[in-house]
Design a protein around this motif. Sequence first.
Motif, PDB file in Angstrom:
ATOM      1  N   GLN A  53       0.845  -1.188   0.000  1.00 30.27           N
ATOM      2  CA  GLN A  53       0.000   0.000   0.000  1.00 30.27           C
ATOM      3  C   GLN A  53       0.879   1.236   0.000  1.00 30.27           C
ATOM      4  OE1 GLN A  53      -4.073  -0.967   2.283  1.00 30.27           O
ATOM      5  NE2 GLN A  53      -2.507  -0.135   3.548  1.00 30.27           N
ATOM      6  N   THR A  61      -5.226   5.821  -0.465  1.00 33.60           N
ATOM      7  CA  THR A  61      -4.218   4.770  -0.534  1.00 33.60           C
ATOM      8  C   THR A  61      -4.335   4.027  -1.858  1.00 33.60           C
ATOM      9  OG1 THR A  61      -4.387   4.463   1.851  1.00 33.60           O
ATOM     10  CG2 THR A  61      -3.347   2.706   0.623  1.00 33.60           C
ATOM     11  N   SER A  88      -5.714  -1.572  -6.287  1.00 36.10           N
ATOM     12  CA  SER A  88      -6.809  -1.051  -5.465  1.00 36.10           C
ATOM     13  C   SER A  88      -6.601   0.412  -5.120  1.00 36.10           C
ATOM     14  CB  SER A  88      -6.935  -1.867  -4.175  1.00 36.10           C
ATOM     15  OG  SER A  88      -5.762  -1.775  -3.405  1.00 36.10           O
ATOM     16  N   SER A  90      -8.121   3.047  -1.944  1.00 38.43           N
ATOM     17  CA  SER A  90      -8.873   3.087  -0.676  1.00 38.43           C
ATOM     18  C   SER A  90      -9.097   4.517  -0.226  1.00 38.43           C
ATOM     19  CB  SER A  90      -8.095   2.379   0.441  1.00 38.43           C
ATOM     20  OG  SER A  90      -7.815   1.060   0.110  1.00 38.43           O
ATOM     21  N   ARG A 104     -12.719   0.296  -0.145  1.00 34.40           N
ATOM     22  CA  ARG A 104     -11.681   0.038  -1.146  1.00 34.40           C
ATOM     23  C   ARG A 104     -12.334  -0.512  -2.414  1.00 34.40           C
ATOM     24  NH1 ARG A 104      -7.209  -3.045   1.390  1.00 34.40           N
ATOM     25  NH2 ARG A 104      -8.851  -4.524   1.837  1.00 34.40           N
ATOM     26  N   ASN A 106     -11.339  -2.526  -5.957  1.00 40.51           N
ATOM     27  CA  ASN A 106     -10.298  -3.395  -6.485  1.00 40.51           C
ATOM     28  C   ASN A 106     -10.589  -3.742  -7.945  1.00 40.51           C
ATOM     29  OD1 ASN A 106      -9.027  -4.118  -3.761  1.00 40.51           O
ATOM     30  ND2 ASN A 106     -11.143  -4.730  -3.466  1.00 40.51           N
TER      31      ASN A 106
END
Length: 184
Positions: A53, A61, A88, A90, A104, A106
């Motif tokens: 991350q 993120t 991803s 977030s 999040r 994805n």
Amino acid sequence: MMNYKPGILKALGLIIVLQLVCQFSFGQVHTFEAGFRLQKTVDLYYENGISGQYHLTKRITLGATYLSSRLGSAIGSNAIKQDNFLLSGSWMFRPKKPLKPFVRANLGYFIADYESDVFKSLTNTSAIASLDAGLAYSFKSPLRLNLSLGYNAITGSGAKGAGTLYPVFYQTSIFWNLAKRKSK
């Protein structure tokens, strides 16, 4: 033997390049974390892997994850070997608190290795589009723990779509902060 199409290796290379670019660019670099993700698909497999991350800001993120049943249910069993490559993004709520709710999104690619020509007519690849929400806890050490519940929007039956890509999953991620730099 894993039968990956050339596109899989290109996607994995793109994920690595994206992670490196994010780690060393942008004026507001805060943290880069790496760790392990343990994921369970409801009524199916454990899939475990590595995850990273990059925190663009305290709230936003970006991440990359590789998950595989090869590191979970398929160890020492006849479970189907499947791999997930995910990117991803977030959003963290309450970013200054130790306990942070997050959402999040994805996107990625899924491939199942059925290991037999008997199943060659079944679909074994799929795009992945999923959402998950959960809680992240930041310890006073560089350790962070994420717990979440998610939903795969793309699933299948085998005849149409990958048959082992089920809709509901939950996961635990354990991250270690690798770099901390102050923004300018």
